[in-house]
Design a protein around this motif. Sequence first.
Motif, short mmCIF file in Angstrom:
data_model
loop_
_atom_site.label_atom_id
_atom_site.label_comp_id
_atom_site.label_asym_id
_atom_site.label_seq_id
_atom_site.Cartn_x
_atom_site.Cartn_y
_atom_site.Cartn_z
N PHE A 1 0.86 -1.18 0.18
CA PHE A 1 0.05 0.16 -0.19
C PHE A 1 0.74 1.24 -0.03
O PHE A 1 1.91 1.32 0.75
CB PHE A 1 -0.94 0.09 1.25
CG PHE A 1 -1.97 -1.27 1.05
CD1 PHE A 1 -3.04 -1.01 0.64
CD2 PHE A 1 -1.61 -2.31 1.67
CE1 PHE A 1 -3.97 -2.18 0.31
CE2 PHE A 1 -2.68 -3.44 1.97
CZ PHE A 1 -3.65 -3.25 0.96
N GLY B 1 -2.83 4.65 1.94
CA GLY B 1 -3.69 3.70 1.87
C GLY B 1 -4.30 3.09 0.80
O GLY B 1 -5.08 2.10 0.78
N HIS B 2 -3.87 3.57 -0.49
CA HIS B 2 -4.37 3.04 -1.68
C HIS B 2 -3.13 1.84 -2.07
O HIS B 2 -2.19 1.74 -1.62
CB HIS B 2 -4.49 3.91 -2.92
CG HIS B 2 -5.56 4.83 -2.93
ND1 HIS B 2 -5.50 5.99 -2.27
CD2 HIS B 2 -6.65 4.41 -3.35
CE1 HIS B 2 -6.82 6.56 -2.52
NE2 HIS B 2 -7.47 5.63 -2.93
N TRP B 3 -3.84 0.82 -2.85
CA TRP B 3 -3.16 -0.25 -3.39
C TRP B 3 -1.89 0.28 -4.38
O TRP B 3 -2.19 1.14 -5.20
CB TRP B 3 -3.83 -1.29 -4.20
CG TRP B 3 -4.94 -2.18 -3.65
CD1 TRP B 3 -6.18 -1.56 -3.57
CD2 TRP B 3 -4.49 -3.44 -2.89
NE1 TRP B 3 -6.86 -2.63 -2.92
CE2 TRP B 3 -5.93 -3.60 -2.66
CE3 TRP B 3 -3.48 -4.01 -2.58
CZ2 TRP B 3 -6.22 -4.96 -1.57
CZ3 TRP B 3 -3.77 -5.28 -2.08
CH2 TRP B 3 -5.00 -5.60 -1.45
N LYS C 1 -2.85 -2.59 -8.42
CA LYS C 1 -4.20 -3.16 -8.27
C LYS C 1 -4.06 -4.86 -8.21
O LYS C 1 -3.53 -5.20 -9.16
CB LYS C 1 -4.80 -2.84 -9.37
CG LYS C 1 -6.46 -2.97 -9.58
CD LYS C 1 -7.00 -2.58 -10.66
CE LYS C 1 -8.77 -2.88 -10.56
NZ LYS C 1 -9.42 -2.32 -11.71
N PRO C 2 -4.85 -5.49 -7.35
CA PRO C 2 -4.64 -6.88 -7.45
C PRO C 2 -5.16 -7.34 -8.88
O PRO C 2 -6.15 -6.74 -9.39
CB PRO C 2 -5.74 -7.21 -6.31
CG PRO C 2 -5.94 -5.99 -5.52
CD PRO C 2 -5.62 -4.75 -6.53
#
Lengths: 57, 193
Positions: free
Chosen positions: B96, B100-102, B105-106
């Motif tokens: 992260f 707090g963002h990835w 992207k998974p």
Amino acid sequence: MKTCKEVHHLVIEGQDRQLSLMERISVRVHLMMCGACRRFEAQMDFLRQALRRFPGD
Amino acid sequence: MPDDFESQLERARPTLMRFAVLQLRDEQSAEDVVQDTLLAALQGREKFAGNAQLKTWLVSILKNKIVDRIRQRSREAPLPSLDEDEGDGDAFDALFAADGHWQEKPAAWGNPEASLQQSRFYDVMELCMKALPENLARVFTMREILEMETEEICKELAISTSNCWVVLYRARMRLRECLQLKWFGDNVGVGTE
């Protein structure tokens, strides 16, 4: 509004404990808007399905 | 009688062994619980409702035997505490950004069925499970394969509930990472959107 980092923790904890109503709502709201976390949630569901079927047929 | 009950049991043995080794991480203990299971199956064969699948019935007996063995083990050799773990607690924080963002992207793993129907998938998953450190694996297999409730596991292993959640978190994240690398990484296109 929760961050992806917080939400991914809750998604995982949701598999191991009952989340509170507030937690469930905040996760759901976040997932509605966040494709990345939706993918993460799908991955976690996949893991559970796969493990429960082990060792396959 | 070419297809009697005993030879059906014998045919199920490799599957049961594979299952037991994964849980117990030790051939000898696995051998013992599988032996006990087959014996129990023979003695209780009239309890086997012919409409259920034999393998499913055997696995349910085996699960109980494994849980007993784990209980016995945790009395004899308590689980090493988390603090002794080489502290990878924050290892996944790197996924992260500061906000707090990835970071990334998974990946889309697509329709699970496409993978779950391939037996090679289970080989990879087994490999990934075996790569988990002992203390993570013990809790994780109790939860996901033996399908025990979290509270039950913590009590069995005498660890705190919050410790239990941390362990399960790490196990899930590691398994995810491993499958991404070893299965989804080189299977681009398998059932993806």
